[in-house]
Design a protein around this motif. Structure first.
Motif, PDB file in Angstrom:
ATOM      1  N   PHE A 155      -9.578 -10.428  -7.784  1.00 25.07           N
ATOM      2  CA  PHE A 155      -9.970  -9.458  -7.451  1.00 25.07           C
ATOM      3  C   PHE A 155     -10.387  -8.145  -8.951  1.00 25.07           C
ATOM      4  O   PHE A 155     -10.996  -7.324  -9.293  1.00 25.07           O
ATOM      5  CB  PHE A 155      -9.041  -8.348  -6.971  1.00 25.07           C
ATOM      6  N   GLN A 167      -5.680  -1.610  -9.196  1.00 18.17           N
ATOM      7  CA  GLN A 167      -5.677  -2.503  -8.204  1.00 18.17           C
ATOM      8  C   GLN A 167      -4.831  -2.887  -7.706  1.00 18.17           C
ATOM      9  O   GLN A 167      -4.336  -4.364  -7.528  1.00 18.17           O
ATOM     10  CB  GLN A 167      -6.609  -3.568  -8.087  1.00 18.17           C
ATOM     11  N   LYS A 176      -3.351  -4.737  -4.563  1.00 18.19           N
ATOM     12  CA  LYS A 176      -3.655  -6.469  -4.800  1.00 18.19           C
ATOM     13  C   LYS A 176      -2.844  -7.566  -5.180  1.00 18.19           C
ATOM     14  O   LYS A 176      -2.083  -8.368  -5.272  1.00 18.19           O
ATOM     15  CB  LYS A 176      -4.659  -6.256  -5.137  1.00 18.19           C
ATOM     16  N   GLU A 207       0.307  -0.949  -0.172  1.00 19.88           N
ATOM     17  CA  GLU A 207       0.138   0.198  -0.049  1.00 19.88           C
ATOM     18  C   GLU A 207       0.252   1.267  -0.117  1.00 19.88           C
ATOM     19  O   GLU A 207       0.357   2.147  -0.821  1.00 19.88           O
ATOM     20  CB  GLU A 207      -0.923  -0.126   1.190  1.00 19.88           C
TER      21      GLU A 207
END
Length: 254
Positions: free
Chosen positions: A224, A57, A60, A37
């Motif tokens: 995801f 994303q 992830k 992150e």
């Protein structure tokens, strides 16, 4: 045994224990997963990359790859280097990322965009590899920890590329136990590679068959980027609904 000799023996034993355990501790620290992150949130990333983050994303994705500090990674069809830069930040200064592109792809699509990105401090541990797809890895590179192939395998299917040879080269370049992470835009069942040029999609089962023929073993799948609402019958650029995309983790057997 006298008290003095006994204490001396304990001291020598403790020093030997520290000497043996220190490399193991250092290796464990080196292999620690970075803060994905925080990598994505780095203030020096471009606004264009942050816009791409909304559909890609990346935190992830990085977590799914398992990329670690100090790893040696190959990023296939790096293009303008969006994923390459994220991987470079993840492996850190003790790791290396080989960013592969063919000369034809650079000439037609990439131009100088990768070179501009390469000037960033985060890219100091990146080696740009300009080689054909069916022989993508320099002969002096081996024992890779990780290979990534993001949203580009479908492109290879309509180029003059021996995909079986390419996949075998990737397999050979990985160390035993190393991983290949491959993601692409999903086509409808039965489409195979027939819509790769027009829709920029590939049927998941077709890709799996080709990758597994090289010896790779499927060990995980991620959802995801799955979007079952996608009818998978339109071009992936500027979609009316989010594209359905598959993300697969393969391993070279030990």
């Amino acid at each position: 045994m006298s008290g003095t000799v006994y204490r001396r023996t304990l001291l020598i034993g403790a020093l030997v224990s520290l000497t043996i355990s220190a490399p193991s501790v250092a290796f464990a620290q080196e292999a620690k997963a970075p803060d994905y992150e925080a990598i994505v949130a780095a203030p020096d990333r471009t606004d264009a990359d942050r816009q791409a983050d909304q559909r890609r994303q990346p935190a992830k994705m990085l977590a799914f790859t398992g990329v670690r500090t100090g790893m040696k990674v190959l990023d296939m069809e790096a293009s303008a280097g969006y994923s390459t830069e994220l991987l470079a930040r993840a492996v850190g200064p003790t790791g290396t990322v080989y960013a592969q592109d063919s000369a034809a792809v650079i000439e037609r699509f990439v131009k100088d965009r990768f070179d501009i990105r390469a000037q960033k401090p985060a890219m100091k541990n990146v080696v740009h590899v300009v080689r054909n797809f069916d022989d993508p890895i320099p002969p002096d590179v081996s024992g890779l920890d990780l290979i990534t192939f993001f949203f580009a395998y479908h492109d290879i299917t309509y180029m003059e590329v021996d995909r079986a040879a390419m996949n075998k080269k990737m397999f050979a370049a990985l160390k035993p136990g190393g991983f290949l992470i491959i993601a692409d835009h999903s086509a409808k069942a039965g489409d195979g590679i027939n819509v790769a040029r027009t829709l920029h999609r590939i049927e998941e089962s077709t890709l799996k068959q080709e990758i597994e023929a090289a010896g790779f073993k499927l060990v995980a799948e991620a959802d995801f980027l799955r979007h079952p609402e996608d009818p998978r019958d339109a071009k992936v650029f500027q979609p009316t609904v989010p594209n359905d995309e598959f993300v697969l983790k393969y391993q070279k057997p030990l």
